[in-house]
Write a protein that holds these residues in place. Structure first.
Motif, PDB file in Angstrom:
ATOM      1  N   VAL A   1     -35.387  50.780  45.570  1.00 57.48           N
ATOM      2  CA  VAL A   1     -35.409  51.561  46.800  1.00 57.48           C
ATOM      3  C   VAL A   1     -36.627  52.492  46.793  1.00 57.48           C
ATOM      4  CG1 VAL A   1     -34.163  53.277  48.171  1.00 57.48           C
ATOM      5  CG2 VAL A   1     -32.910  51.419  47.053  1.00 57.48           C
ATOM      6  N   LEU A   2     -36.882  53.085  45.626  1.00 55.10           N
ATOM      7  CA  LEU A   2     -38.036  53.987  45.524  1.00 55.10           C
ATOM      8  C   LEU A   2     -39.350  53.253  45.722  1.00 55.10           C
ATOM      9  CD1 LEU A   2     -37.030  56.273  42.517  1.00 55.10           C
ATOM     10  CD2 LEU A   2     -36.885  56.777  44.950  1.00 55.10           C
ATOM     11  N   LEU A   3     -39.394  51.990  45.301  1.00 49.34           N
ATOM     12  CA  LEU A   3     -40.631  51.224  45.458  1.00 49.34           C
ATOM     13  C   LEU A   3     -40.789  50.685  46.874  1.00 49.34           C
ATOM     14  CD1 LEU A   3     -41.193  48.902  42.359  1.00 49.34           C
ATOM     15  CD2 LEU A   3     -42.679  50.718  43.175  1.00 49.34           C
TER      16      LEU A   3
ATOM     17  N   ALA B   1     -41.758  53.870  38.531  1.00 53.41           N
ATOM     18  CA  ALA B   1     -41.679  54.447  39.874  1.00 53.41           C
ATOM     19  C   ALA B   1     -40.732  55.635  39.894  1.00 53.41           C
ATOM     20  CB  ALA B   1     -41.210  53.386  40.880  1.00 53.41           C
ATOM     21  N   LEU B   2     -39.667  55.521  39.121  1.00 51.21           N
ATOM     22  CA  LEU B   2     -38.686  56.604  39.075  1.00 51.21           C
ATOM     23  C   LEU B   2     -39.316  57.879  38.528  1.00 51.21           C
ATOM     24  CD1 LEU B   2     -35.619  57.265  39.415  1.00 51.21           C
ATOM     25  CD2 LEU B   2     -35.394  56.735  37.008  1.00 51.21           C
ATOM     26  N   PHE B   3     -40.129  57.703  37.478  1.00 50.86           N
ATOM     27  CA  PHE B   3     -40.715  58.898  36.874  1.00 50.86           C
ATOM     28  C   PHE B   3     -41.813  59.486  37.758  1.00 50.86           C
ATOM     29  CE2 PHE B   3     -38.734  57.016  33.131  1.00 50.86           C
ATOM     30  CZ  PHE B   3     -38.003  58.118  32.730  1.00 50.86           C
ATOM     31  N   PHE B   4     -42.588  58.605  38.423  1.00 49.68           N
ATOM     32  CA  PHE B   4     -43.618  59.144  39.324  1.00 49.68           C
ATOM     33  C   PHE B   4     -42.976  59.897  40.476  1.00 49.68           C
ATOM     34  CE2 PHE B   4     -46.318  55.853  37.286  1.00 49.68           C
ATOM     35  CZ  PHE B   4     -47.285  56.740  36.807  1.00 49.68           C
ATOM     36  N   LYS B   5     -41.869  59.334  40.972  1.00 48.57           N
ATOM     37  CA  LYS B   5     -41.171  60.009  42.062  1.00 48.57           C
ATOM     38  C   LYS B   5     -40.663  61.374  41.585  1.00 48.57           C
ATOM     39  CE  LYS B   5     -39.147  60.117  46.153  1.00 48.57           C
ATOM     40  NZ  LYS B   5     -39.882  60.066  47.427  1.00 48.57           N
ATOM     41  N   THR B   6     -40.113  61.403  40.370  1.00 56.82           N
ATOM     42  CA  THR B   6     -39.620  62.668  39.823  1.00 56.82           C
ATOM     43  C   THR B   6     -40.759  63.664  39.692  1.00 56.82           C
ATOM     44  OG1 THR B   6     -38.100  61.345  38.536  1.00 56.82           O
ATOM     45  CG2 THR B   6     -38.232  63.666  37.966  1.00 56.82           C
ATOM     46  N   ALA B   7     -41.936  63.153  39.302  1.00 54.38           N
ATOM     47  CA  ALA B   7     -43.080  64.047  39.086  1.00 54.38           C
ATOM     48  C   ALA B   7     -43.536  64.709  40.381  1.00 54.38           C
ATOM     49  CB  ALA B   7     -44.226  63.256  38.451  1.00 54.38           C
ATOM     50  N   THR B   8     -43.206  64.094  41.534  1.00 50.53           N
ATOM     51  CA  THR B   8     -43.613  64.717  42.793  1.00 50.53           C
ATOM     52  C   THR B   8     -42.708  65.894  43.171  1.00 50.53           C
ATOM     53  OG1 THR B   8     -42.239  63.264  44.136  1.00 50.53           O
ATOM     54  CG2 THR B   8     -44.484  62.498  43.670  1.00 50.53           C
ATOM     55  N   LEU B   9     -41.555  66.005  42.498  1.00 51.09           N
ATOM     56  CA  LEU B   9     -40.683  67.155  42.762  1.00 51.09           C
ATOM     57  C   LEU B   9     -41.269  68.383  42.080  1.00 51.09           C
ATOM     58  CD1 LEU B   9     -37.212  65.590  41.868  1.00 51.09           C
ATOM     59  CD2 LEU B   9     -38.355  65.612  44.072  1.00 51.09           C
TER      60      LEU B   9
ATOM     61  N   GLY C   1     -33.151  64.286  45.306  1.00 48.52           N
ATOM     62  CA  GLY C   1     -31.979  64.626  44.490  1.00 48.52           C
ATOM     63  C   GLY C   1     -31.532  63.436  43.654  1.00 48.52           C
ATOM     64  N   ALA C   2     -31.423  62.258  44.312  1.00 51.88           N
ATOM     65  CA  ALA C   2     -30.990  61.050  43.600  1.00 51.88           C
ATOM     66  C   ALA C   2     -31.940  60.762  42.446  1.00 51.88           C
ATOM     67  CB  ALA C   2     -30.959  59.863  44.562  1.00 51.88           C
ATOM     68  N   THR C   3     -33.247  60.901  42.723  1.00 51.85           N
ATOM     69  CA  THR C   3     -34.253  60.603  41.698  1.00 51.85           C
ATOM     70  C   THR C   3     -34.146  61.552  40.518  1.00 51.85           C
ATOM     71  OG1 THR C   3     -35.673  59.911  43.492  1.00 51.85           O
ATOM     72  CG2 THR C   3     -36.693  60.198  41.342  1.00 51.85           C
ATOM     73  N   ALA C   4     -33.959  62.840  40.818  1.00 54.35           N
ATOM     74  CA  ALA C   4     -33.880  63.827  39.744  1.00 54.35           C
ATOM     75  C   ALA C   4     -32.715  63.513  38.808  1.00 54.35           C
ATOM     76  CB  ALA C   4     -33.732  65.227  40.332  1.00 54.35           C
ATOM     77  N   ILE C   5     -31.539  63.277  39.379  1.00 51.27           N
ATOM     78  CA  ILE C   5     -30.362  62.986  38.556  1.00 51.27           C
ATOM     79  C   ILE C   5     -30.577  61.691  37.775  1.00 51.27           C
ATOM     80  CG2 ILE C   5     -27.872  62.614  38.573  1.00 51.27           C
ATOM     81  CD1 ILE C   5     -27.860  64.031  41.319  1.00 51.27           C
ATOM     82  N   ALA C   6     -31.130  60.678  38.488  1.00 54.20           N
ATOM     83  CA  ALA C   6     -31.343  59.383  37.836  1.00 54.20           C
ATOM     84  C   ALA C   6     -32.294  59.523  36.659  1.00 54.20           C
ATOM     85  CB  ALA C   6     -31.886  58.363  38.833  1.00 54.20           C
ATOM     86  N   SER C   7     -33.335  60.348  36.808  1.00 53.85           N
ATOM     87  CA  SER C   7     -34.298  60.439  35.703  1.00 53.85           C
ATOM     88  C   SER C   7     -33.660  61.096  34.487  1.00 53.85           C
ATOM     89  CB  SER C   7     -35.567  61.172  36.145  1.00 53.85           C
ATOM     90  OG  SER C   7     -35.256  62.500  36.493  1.00 53.85           O
ATOM     91  N   VAL C   8     -32.772  62.069  34.723  1.00 46.15           N
ATOM     92  CA  VAL C   8     -32.062  62.661  33.582  1.00 46.15           C
ATOM     93  C   VAL C   8     -31.221  61.596  32.878  1.00 46.15           C
ATOM     94  CG1 VAL C   8     -30.277  64.299  32.894  1.00 46.15           C
ATOM     95  CG2 VAL C   8     -32.014  64.971  34.557  1.00 46.15           C
ATOM     96  N   MET C   9     -30.494  60.818  33.688  1.00 44.61           N
ATOM     97  CA  MET C   9     -29.663  59.756  33.085  1.00 44.61           C
ATOM     98  C   MET C   9     -30.502  58.736  32.332  1.00 44.61           C
ATOM     99  SD  MET C   9     -26.522  58.673  35.418  1.00 44.61           S
ATOM    100  CE  MET C   9     -25.885  57.793  34.020  1.00 44.61           C
ATOM    101  N   LEU C  10     -31.668  58.413  32.910  1.00 43.46           N
ATOM    102  CA  LEU C  10     -32.514  57.401  32.288  1.00 43.46           C
ATOM    103  C   LEU C  10     -33.028  57.892  30.942  1.00 43.46           C
ATOM    104  CD1 LEU C  10     -33.436  54.601  33.013  1.00 43.46           C
ATOM    105  CD2 LEU C  10     -35.549  55.561  33.908  1.00 43.46           C
ATOM    106  N   VAL C  11     -33.427  59.161  30.909  1.00 39.49           N
ATOM    107  CA  VAL C  11     -33.911  59.708  29.643  1.00 39.49           C
ATOM    108  C   VAL C  11     -32.788  59.647  28.600  1.00 39.49           C
ATOM    109  CG1 VAL C  11     -34.636  61.807  28.470  1.00 39.49           C
ATOM    110  CG2 VAL C  11     -35.722  61.153  30.619  1.00 39.49           C
ATOM    111  N   ILE C  12     -31.576  59.995  29.055  1.00 39.39           N
ATOM    112  CA  ILE C  12     -30.447  59.941  28.112  1.00 39.39           C
ATOM    113  C   ILE C  12     -30.229  58.504  27.619  1.00 39.39           C
ATOM    114  CG2 ILE C  12     -27.948  60.266  27.897  1.00 39.39           C
ATOM    115  CD1 ILE C  12     -28.327  62.662  29.844  1.00 39.39           C
ATOM    116  N   SER C  13     -30.351  57.525  28.533  1.00 42.25           N
ATOM    117  CA  SER C  13     -30.152  56.142  28.062  1.00 42.25           C
ATOM    118  C   SER C  13     -31.245  55.728  27.091  1.00 42.25           C
ATOM    119  CB  SER C  13     -30.099  55.115  29.190  1.00 42.25           C
ATOM    120  OG  SER C  13     -30.067  55.692  30.422  1.00 42.25           O
ATOM    121  N   PHE C  14     -32.484  56.198  27.309  1.00 45.78           N
ATOM    122  CA  PHE C  14     -33.554  55.864  26.363  1.00 45.78           C
ATOM    123  C   PHE C  14     -33.245  56.442  24.985  1.00 45.78           C
ATOM    124  CE2 PHE C  14     -37.089  55.376  29.767  1.00 45.78           C
ATOM    125  CZ  PHE C  14     -36.498  54.194  30.158  1.00 45.78           C
ATOM    126  N   VAL C  15     -32.766  57.683  24.988  1.00 46.69           N
ATOM    127  CA  VAL C  15     -32.418  58.296  23.705  1.00 46.69           C
ATOM    128  C   VAL C  15     -31.303  57.494  23.033  1.00 46.69           C
ATOM    129  CG1 VAL C  15     -31.461  60.354  22.603  1.00 46.69           C
ATOM    130  CG2 VAL C  15     -33.185  60.583  24.398  1.00 46.69           C
TER     131      VAL C  15
END
Lengths: 285, 342, 277
Positions: free
Chosen positions: A124-126, C36-44, C246-260
């Motif tokens: 969706v973001l892309l 894309a998720l991280f770039f989107k987060t970086a724009t916040l 908002g969705a992106t911010a929460i998702a990026s936190v979850m993604l970082v946790i999954s990477f860990v």
């Protein structure tokens, strides 16, 4: 395993007293009953709760039909793409040594550790209206998100590792000798792959494809984010189950769900059979 | 087709597998690469085959540079664990090299069938063309692997530890058979082994390797009776060492520690001190081993152990017994100046 | 003799082509979309990001999701090990069937699992009607979320412990017995230490799967904000309100946790093989 347990039954050192054994078996089976057997039985029982006619009528519903068609289409595209990737990647990774190999393996596994919701969100973001490529896509009248292409992309993402992660360890365990033998006998690279490598991993390929297909047809979270839930257009079978359920049309929801449960059972049967064949191949060699 | 290895070196990370190896395999001969495990012999064989490329140096076939591509090099390679295609029958395994040829060069189906059956006859396995590798014994697999390699009429035949995975009895049968086979087909062959007896029995020439270098090459008789180094001496059979001790009246220069070597059958054993510097030993065991009798001896002065082998007739004449003191002297002592530890 | 071949000289063909395609496909399907998720987060802005992530509703969802996932993973570690033990060591009727069905949660689409669990554990469902009189409410409570996570995480512990148990040589236990250990000592001092790494790996896998799970939970959860709303659902809710940031911010936190989690699992798996030959 069968062989192991019969060997064990003969000696008393390595086992527990019979009452303890039965208690442990009973506890384990109770656990499996509560979490596996009862829900599985419930799918079919609920599906037929209003009789055969209702069941068949639910499946004949045009929206359900189009959902089935879309699901088959999605699987028919994503599974072969991931199959080709799995074969190519396992050749590169299992037959050669190179720096960065374990990083590559970790990256291939990545989609398994990403929440399905996030797997949909990234597309969706892309490609969404507010996304990077959204405006460009709109100018050219192309629709990816909330349409079939988005569903296919999200499905490819979530099923990405299945074939590769099955084949890589299998090919690694078989070594390079047979391929080298084929080359010394004058076979070309492709001949070596199709005549020697592939026949040796065929059960692994089937195993990966079966699991990949089950996930592709059953994916819910990722697809739910990118689908847009347009009835008869962008609903896959799992999404159709959700809609029927939320409309309190339980019998129909479970009728459609029973198709997916049946797919899961067929998958398990084929999987057990493939495991049996692989074990036999292993014993033979 | 002769093989010439010229100045070949090979490194695996920090490990030097081969160091400036040069050797020649004359056309039609059967040559053994002999050495302990890790000495680089398998790496050398794989480089000759084109399965591995050398860091430096080259491989020449009949004086010409061998083709870089293993497929064009036309070698027959028999792998240590045979590498038979497990999903193919014996027939299909042997036929493989012919069936993968480009259509223009490929023999007809009938010709392939004929060729395969000819080879199966050669390896004495005509009856099992339809079996799968898993259904064969180790010795049968070995012969199938050989037939498969020969099917493409290779310029040279390379065998990696051809008898390594077989049990003792089959091993002996099979190596005699390989020797006879080679006398029949005369293809230039190189095989790798760590078993000196195997090399001595089968090969026309032996190349002894150690730690990535060639220690000696020559006929079996040459390497056995005129070893060029202590390593070769000790690797090719049991050996007794005589440490020269700096003594008054001895001519050897005392800065170098020199060691004399003699094989057990090159030791004279007598009850009387012959007076030529013979060593007093105690007989600790007497082992009658068929035609020879082996005596395990302990030096009276140092307690060091020695072995002597005498013909049975001599033993029947003298009848040595456990515990008695006798005198030994080497009949043929080879002295190397550098210290070598077995 | 095994020979490790360095990358620059190899006999088998096709390395460049296959590795190139692997990296290309991986990038197009996985790496670029994920970035894309991280770039989107970086724009916040940092302030917006923090405000979103620590808002009470988000914190409540994290607490619920992680709490339920831990509870479910613990349940699976205990009962999964028991199931693996019973399947490997004992013979009983229906064993083969039970063994095959353990993989059902891998194969059954999560939506089907979700509606079925919701029905079975609802107050008049097959199991719910017996639990309700006991005062146990499962459906539409945090307990229901745990139940769904137990279901989807069930195969992980069983399938990581089972092969380890199968490969344990009976000689180990016989040796312990010969040395005078009683059965319980043998289990505690010889068997359990050998399977502990596998149990922990299975636990971590089940936990990671539970945290990200969506389909099987939303039907049984009730989805009440602050009470029974899991994080993945909150992401979707934000998305449906067109709150992409908002969705992106929460998702990026979850993604970082999954990477860990992925990193931890990798380390655990290496550690669990440290005695392997």
């Amino acid at each position: 395993m069968q062989h192991n347990s019969s060997a064990r039954s003969g000696n008393n050192t390595n086992t527990e007293p019979a009452p303890v054994r039965w208690l442990l078996v009973a506890t384990a089976m109770l656990f499996l009953t509560l979490f596996l057997f009862v829900p599985l039985a419930a799918v079919f029982s609920e599906a037929f709760s209003k009789g055969w006619e209702t069941y068949l009528a639910a499946l004949r519903e045009p929206d359900t039909w189009s959902a089935i068609k879309l699901t088959v289409l999605v699987a028919a595209i994503s599974v072969p793409l991931n199959l080709v990737f799995g074969l190519v990647a396992s050749w590169a990774i299992a037959k050669f040594a190179f720096p960065g190999k374990s990083l590559l393996l970790t990256l291939i596994d990545l989609p398994f550790s990403v929440s399905p919701v996030i797997s949909g969100l990234i597309y969706v973001l892309l490609f969404g209206l507010q996304g990077w490529l959204g405006p460009w896509l709109q100018d050219h009248d192309l629709k990816i998100v909330f349409a079939a292409p988005g569903i296919i992309l999200a499905t490819i993402f979530v099923t990405f590792p299945f074939v590769a992660r099955e084949l890589i360890p299998l090919m690694e365990s078989q070594g390079r000798e047979e391929e080298e033998a084929a080359l010394t006998l004058g076979a070309s690279g492709l001949q070596t792959f199709f005549l020697v490598t592939l026949p040796n991993v065929k059960w692994g390929v089937l195993y990966g494809v079966i699991l990949c297909n089950a996930r592709a047809m059953g994916e819910f979270g990722a697809v739910s984010v990118v689908s847009g839930h347009i009835r008869g257009m962008t609903n896959t079978v799992p999404l159709q189950v959700e809609i029927l359920y939320n409309e309190y049309n339980y019998a129909a929801a479970f009728a459609v769900a029973s198709l997916l449960a049946l797919l899961a059972l067929v998958t398990l049967v084929v999987k057990s059979w493939v495991e049996f064949r692989m074990k036999r191949q292993e014993i033979q060699s | 087709m002769s093989i010439e290895v010229s100045g070949v070196s090979k490194q695996f990370g920090a490990f030097t597998a081969l160091q400036d190896i040069s050797l020649t395999v004359p056309s039609g001969e059967l040559v053994a690469l002999l050495g302990p495990s890790g000495c680089g012999k398998t790496t050398l064989l794989r480089i000759i085959a084109g399965l591995e490329s050398p860091d430096r140096g080259e491989i020449l076939f009949n004086g010409e540079n061998a083709h870089d591509d293993v497929r064009e090099r036309q070698v027959g390679f028999v792998f240590q664990h045979y590498a038979l295609f497990r999903h193919m029958t014996v027939f299909d395994n042997v036929a493989f090299g012919l069936t993968v040829r480009p259509r223009k060069e490929r023999p007809s189906k009938g010709a392939i069938r004929e060729r395969v059956h000819e080879l199966l006859k050669l390896i004495q396995l005509e009856g099992i063309a339809d079996r799968y590798p898993a259904q064969l014994s180790g010795g049968q697999r070995q012969r199938v692997a050989l037939a498969r390699a020969l099917a493409v009429e290779p310029k040279v035949l390379l065998l990696d530890e051809p008898f390594g995975a077989l049990d003792a009895k089959v091993r002996i049968e099979l190596r005699r058979w390989l020797r006879r086979l080679h006398d029949e087909i005369h293809v230039t062959s190189v095989f790798v082994t760590h078993d000196q007896e195997e090399a001595l029995e089968v090969a026309d020439r032996i190349v002894v390797m150690n730690k990535g270098k060639v220690e000696q090459q020559g006929t079996p008789d040459e390497v056995y009776s005129r070893p060029a180094s202590p390593f070769v001496y000790s690797f090719l059979g049991t050996v007794n060492m005589f440490h020269a001790r700096p003594q008054a009246g001895q001519t050897a220069s005392t800065e170098h520690h020199s060691v004399g070597y003699a094989r057990p059958h090159e030791i004279d054993v007598s009850r009387q001190d012959p007076g030529n510097g013979a060593i007093a030993v105690t007989v600790s065991r007497v082992l009658p081993l068929g035609a020879i009798v082996r005596l395990e001896l302990a030096r009276v002065d140092t307690g060091g152990l020695m072995e002597a082998e005498i013909p049975r007739e001599k033993h029947e004449e003298l009848w040595f017994t456990t515990g008695e003191q006798v005198y030994v002297s080497p009949k043929n002592l080879v002295v190397f100046v550098e210290d070598y530890q077995i | 003799m095994s020979i490790t071949k360095s990358a620059h000289n190899r006999v088998l063909p096709g390395f460049g082509l296959t590795l190139g395609y692997t990296i290309f496909y991986l990038s197009v399907i996985v790496l670029i979309p994920l970035s894309a998720l991280f770039f989107k987060t970086a724009t916040l802005s940092w302030g917006d990001f923090v405000a979103t992530v620590i808002s009470p509703r988000v914190i409540a969802s994290f607490r619920l999701t992680f709490g339920a996932a831990i509870a479910a993973a613990v349940a699976n570690a205990v009962f999964g090990t028991l199931v693996a033990w019973v399947l490997v060591r004992y013979r009983f009727p229906g064993k083969k069937l039970a063994d095959a069905l353990v993989d059902l949660p891998f194969a059954l689409p999560t939506a089907v699992a979700g509606i079925t669990l919701a029905t079975v554990y609802s107050s008049n469902g097959w199991l719910g009607k017996y639990l309700e009189p006991l005062g146990i409410k499962v459906a539409f409570t945090p307990l229901g979320i745990t139940v769904a996570m137990v279901f989807i995480g069930l195969p992980f512990v069983v399938r990581t412990v089972q092969p380890v148990l199968e490969e344990l040589e009976p000689e180990l236990e016989e040796a312990a017995a010969c040395l005078g250990a009683n059965r319980w000592q043998t289990i505690r001092r010889v068997l359990l230490p050998s399977i502990t790494p596998a149990v922990i790996t299975g636990f971590a896998l089940a936990f990671a799967r539970g945290v990200g799970e969506y389909g099987s939970i939303i039907f049984i959860a009730g989805n009440m904000p602050m009470k029974s709303e899991i994080t993945p659902l909150l992401i979707i809710t934000k998305l449906e309100q067109y709150d992409y940031a908002g969705a992106t911010a929460i998702a990026s936190v979850m993604l970082v946790i999954s990477f860990v989690m992925l990193l931890v699992i990798n380390i655990l798996q290496k550690w669990s093989r440290r005695y392997a030959a």
